[in-house]
Write a protein that holds these residues in place. Structure first.
Motif, PDB file in Angstrom:
ATOM      1  N   GLN A 285       0.715  -1.388  -0.064  1.00 39.74           N
ATOM      2  CA  GLN A 285      -0.039   0.015   0.134  1.00 39.74           C
ATOM      3  C   GLN A 285       0.746   1.179   0.001  1.00 39.74           C
ATOM      4  O   GLN A 285       0.747   2.009  -0.871  1.00 39.74           O
ATOM      5  N   GLN A 286       1.835   1.175   0.899  1.00 37.30           N
ATOM      6  CA  GLN A 286       2.786   2.380   0.995  1.00 37.30           C
ATOM      7  C   GLN A 286       3.526   2.564  -0.439  1.00 37.30           C
ATOM      8  O   GLN A 286       3.557   3.564  -1.061  1.00 37.30           O
ATOM      9  N   ARG A 289       0.919   4.073  -2.840  1.00 35.73           N
ATOM     10  CA  ARG A 289       0.923   5.409  -2.587  1.00 35.73           C
ATOM     11  C   ARG A 289       2.056   6.459  -3.280  1.00 35.73           C
ATOM     12  O   ARG A 289       2.008   7.597  -3.743  1.00 35.73           O
ATOM     13  N   GLU A 423      -5.047  11.694   4.280  1.00 35.89           N
ATOM     14  CA  GLU A 423      -4.755  10.984   3.099  1.00 35.89           C
ATOM     15  C   GLU A 423      -4.816  12.002   2.043  1.00 35.89           C
ATOM     16  O   GLU A 423      -5.307  12.968   1.918  1.00 35.89           O
ATOM     17  N   SER A 425      -2.118  13.406  -1.665  1.00 31.58           N
ATOM     18  CA  SER A 425      -0.801  13.723  -2.168  1.00 31.58           C
ATOM     19  C   SER A 425      -0.734  15.184  -2.054  1.00 31.58           C
ATOM     20  O   SER A 425       0.482  15.767  -2.498  1.00 31.58           O
TER      21      SER A 425
END
Length: 477
Positions: A285-286, A289, A423, A425
């Motif tokens: 998941q990281q 991201r 959550e 960016s």
């Protein structure tokens, strides 16, 4: 003044300009004075020649009527009249029997035609003075010679007056050239040195330094104003770049740190298939991201670069909106948020890039779901035609964005969450803004009272640059 300072002054543009103008105007003045002197002398010679020719004819008529005696009487009478006319009659032995020349120059009687010469003129009281004359020597039958001339000493006075005026004018020209150089050196060179000193300090890192404006409104003030505007933008860009760099470092460091900690914890623990799989899933998941962040950056860069990669085509925008909504309806249901959609009755066709418009709408809806209303909230989506543009409107009843932050959130990695723990960016609105700019459209953020209303405007006719137009031309006209 030291030799180095003098050499520096000689190398200045002001000195070279002043010297150049001085040489040019000096040559022009010298040519003008020379032309005046030459033309004055030519007029004098023509006038003297005409007067001597007429006088010779007159004396010739006297000779034809009375012979040598008639010529003698006529020249005697003419010599006694006041004026600048000169007469001499020489016998066969060269002795003057009529003479108001004073002292005849040696060899003058042997000349022919028009003769220029200097002579000693005896004036009133026997005082002699040197003068110049032009004379014509005429041979008379019987060995006699008649000399008739005109004293041109007065013309020398005029010529000397012209030369004196030219000398004074040249001296004044040099003086004006020096004054001009001093003025240019004081007003221009010092301004240029001031700009040079300011730019040197700016290059040393003092980005807040600005070029001085004197307030005269001259070209240097206008140049300084333009340079200061450029420096302000550069300073803002540097500050923005620093902020973006800090945000990138923070946003990339956090998932990388989490991945490292998860892997480290998994390695420290005894082997356990369930725990290891969970650690791998969290690391994945990281990693996703991180990849999403890099993909968003690449997309923004490609959209801003434009080019043929993003081809345009004429499409109906309604299906684009409904396709994106279908993707986010399950997410909205999971969050307890209602999506209300208003589509046009007729097709709204525009020349756009379908992929980019869909990506922009997806980001706007994703932002509304992430930062908009929570359980029981409402997000409305609308598409309509306004003038020559298609307008997508995504409005929510969430907390919204303060008016002072609505421009800043368009920048990359800008998030209203100061802790940056939420959550996202911070690239969603930056991407939408880039897509709007690619289509020569606009992203408008307004207060939905409550909530945020985001409008994506897209020209129906496509990009102005693809039609051979310059963006903003209509506005400029």
């Amino acid at each position: 003044m030291s030799s180095a300072t003098r050499l520096k002054l000689l190398r200045t543009t002001a000195f070279k300009l002043a010297a150049g103008y001085l040489v040019v105007f000096g040559l022009f003045a010298a040519a003008l004075v020379g032309y005046l002197v030459f033309e004055t002398s030519s007029v004098l010679i023509r006038d003297v020649d005409a007067r001597l020719t007429a006088d010779a004819r007159r004396l010739g008529s006297h000779y034809r009527r009375g012979g040598i005696n008639g010529l003698f009487e006529a020249m005697q009478q003419s010599a006694m009249r006041p004026g600048n006319r000169l007469y001499a009659l020489l016998d066969p032995d060269g002795r003057p029997i009529v003479n108001n020349f004073g002292v005849l120059p040696d060899g003058l009687a042997n000349e022919s035609g028009l003769v220029r010469f200097r002579y000693e003129l005896v004036g009133v009281g026997g005082i002699e003075r040197e003068s110049r004359a032009i004379a014509r020597v005429i041979d008379v039958p019987g060995g006699f010679q008649a000399l008739i001339g005109v004293d041109i000493g007065q013309s020398d006075v005029i010529r000397q007056a012209i030369l004196r005026a030219a000398t004074i004018s040249l001296a004044m020209l040099i003086l004006l050239g020096l004054l001009g150089w001093a003025y240019v050196n004081r007003r221009v060179v010092r301004r240029i040195e001031g700009i040079s000193d300011s730019t040197r300090r700016i290059m040393d890192g003092r980005l807040s330094e600005r070029i001085a404006i004197t307030g005269t409104g001259d070209e240097f003030d206008r140049l300084a104003d333009q340079l200061n505007t450029m420096l302000e933008r550069l300073e803002r860009s540097m500050a923005g770049l620093k902020e973006v760099s800090d945000n990138i470092a923070h946003d990339l460091r956090t998932p990388l740190t989490r991945m490292r900690n998860q892997i480290e914890d998994a390695l420290r623990q005894p082997a356990n298939e369930t725990a290891d799989r969970a650690a791998l899933e969290q690391s994945l998941q990281q990693a996703d991201r991180l990849m999403a962040t890099f993909q968003a950056l690449l997309t923004i860069a490609r959209v801003e670069a434009g080019g043929r990669r993003h081809t345009l085509s004429k499409i109906d925008l309604g299906p684009v909106l409904t396709d994106v909504i279908e993707l986010y309806e399950p997410v909205a249901e999971d969050r307890g948020v209602t999506l209300s959609v208003t589509t046009p009755d007729t097709a709204i066709e525009a020349t756009v890039n379908r992929e980019l418009v869909g990506l922009a709408l997806a980001n706007l809806i994703d932002n509304a779901l992430k930062y908009g209303p929570t359980e029981g909230g409402m997000i409305s989506l609308d598409l309509k035609r306004v003038g020559d543009s298609a307008v997508f409107t995504i409005a929510d009843n969430g907390p919204g964005i303060p008016e002072a932050e609505r421009e800043r959130v368009r920048d990359r990695f800008v998030r209203l969450d100061k802790s940056r723990s939420a959550e996202g960016s911070g690239l969603g609105l930056a991407l939408v803004d880039a897509v709007a700019a690619f289509h020569d459209g606009a992203l408008v953020l307004e207060d939905a009272d409550p909530g945020l209303k985001a409008q994506l405007n897209v020209p129906l006719g496509g990009k102005a640059s693809d039609k051979g137009e310059t963006p903003g031309r209509e506005a400029a006209q």
